[in-house]
Design a protein around this motif. Structure first.
Motif, PDB file in Angstrom:
ATOM      1  N   CYS A  79       6.076  46.718 -21.535  1.00  0.00           N
ATOM      2  CA  CYS A  79       5.726  47.123 -22.907  1.00  0.00           C
ATOM      3  C   CYS A  79       4.209  47.213 -23.054  1.00  0.00           C
ATOM      4  O   CYS A  79       3.686  48.203 -23.566  1.00  0.00           O
ATOM      5  N   THR A  83       2.081  50.684 -23.390  1.00  0.00           N
ATOM      6  CA  THR A  83       1.356  50.795 -24.653  1.00  0.00           C
ATOM      7  C   THR A  83      -0.102  51.134 -24.385  1.00  0.00           C
ATOM      8  O   THR A  83      -0.694  52.011 -25.037  1.00  0.00           O
ATOM      9  N   ALA A 122       6.233  54.218 -23.994  1.00  0.00           N
ATOM     10  CA  ALA A 122       5.819  52.944 -24.573  1.00  0.00           C
ATOM     11  C   ALA A 122       6.832  52.466 -25.618  1.00  0.00           C
ATOM     12  O   ALA A 122       7.179  51.279 -25.668  1.00  0.00           O
ATOM     13  N   CYS A 126       9.053  48.934 -25.306  1.00  0.00           N
ATOM     14  CA  CYS A 126       8.770  47.882 -26.283  1.00  0.00           C
ATOM     15  C   CYS A 126       9.964  47.555 -27.177  1.00  0.00           C
ATOM     16  O   CYS A 126       9.833  46.788 -28.144  1.00  0.00           O
ATOM     17  N   ARG A 142       5.334  42.865 -27.006  1.00  0.00           N
ATOM     18  CA  ARG A 142       4.924  43.145 -28.376  1.00  0.00           C
ATOM     19  C   ARG A 142       4.413  41.877 -29.052  1.00  0.00           C
ATOM     20  O   ARG A 142       3.421  41.903 -29.786  1.00  0.00           O
TER      21      ARG A 142
END
Length: 217
Positions: A79, A83, A122, A126, A142
């Protein structure tokens, strides 16, 4: 012997903890393998390197780990990795467009595809996972990023990391290299001295981390 086999299987099935993860091998090595245009190769190597170093730093942050209450696992790491790749891609597109237009050059169109593909990946990585009992659990990646956002000292430490900043500096150099190879916009003549671009601070690729922190932006 049977007990040893069962123990080995159990260890293989157990989720990897942060200390067991190699963040630098968790992302595809080429842009096409990552689902983004091959033209992104000049940038992807630094998106990947920067995201891996960022995730390594965040995964090892004792303050953040204490607040989350769990070490970073593999899905959480993915994640964070994707990201950051997505955010670096977005910022690359913005910087490339700005610097190209300031030179009277035409920015490439493929960057939009790279931004869309990395953002999509992403979002997927996540998502909240389910445990063995079918209960939804918060994605640890996250959670780590949320706690980092709340901690000024942790963000200040992250944005001062030399390895991360060197990777982002190389990304800026790659952007400028591409800008100089771009054609002039239709009906626009390149100005004399247009091969000179102002120097950028690599921390401009970390705007969220620099919020409230002394960054030269």
């Amino acid at each position: 012997m049977r007990m040893l086999c069962l123990l080995s299987l159990a260890l293989l099935a157990a989720p990897a903890a942060a200390g067991d993860l190699n963040y630098f091998t968790m992302l595809p090595t080429t842009p096409t393998a990552a689902g983004v245009p091959s033209e992104a190769k000049i940038f992807y190597v630094e998106w990947r390197e920067g995201a891996a170093r960022y995730t390594e730093l965040l995964g090892a942050n004792e303050e953040v780990q204490k607040k989350v209450g769990k070490p970073l696992d593999r899905q959480g790491a993915l994640c964070i990795l994707w990201t950051k790749v997505s955010e670096f891609a977005q910022q690359t597109q913005a910087v490339l467009k700005s610097r190209a237009e300031s030179q009277g050059r035409t920015p490439p169109s493929w960057t939009s595809n790279a931004v869309a593909k990395t953002a999509e990946r992403a979002k997927k990585e996540c998502q909240d996972p389910y445990d063995d009992h079918g209960d939804r659990q918060p994605n640890l990646g996250r959670r780590y990023m949320e706690e980092l956002a709340k901690s000024k000292p942790s963000r200040a430490e992250l944005v001062s990391d030399e390895d991360l900043l060197q990777s982002l500096s190389r990304l800026i150099a790659s952007i400028d290299e591409l800008v100089m190879s771009l054609p002039a916009r239709a009906g626009t003549a390149l100005q004399a001295g247009s091969t000179s671009l102002p120097i950028l601070d690599p921390r401009m690729f970390l705007p969220k981390e620099c919020k409230g922190v002394e960054c030269s932006l």
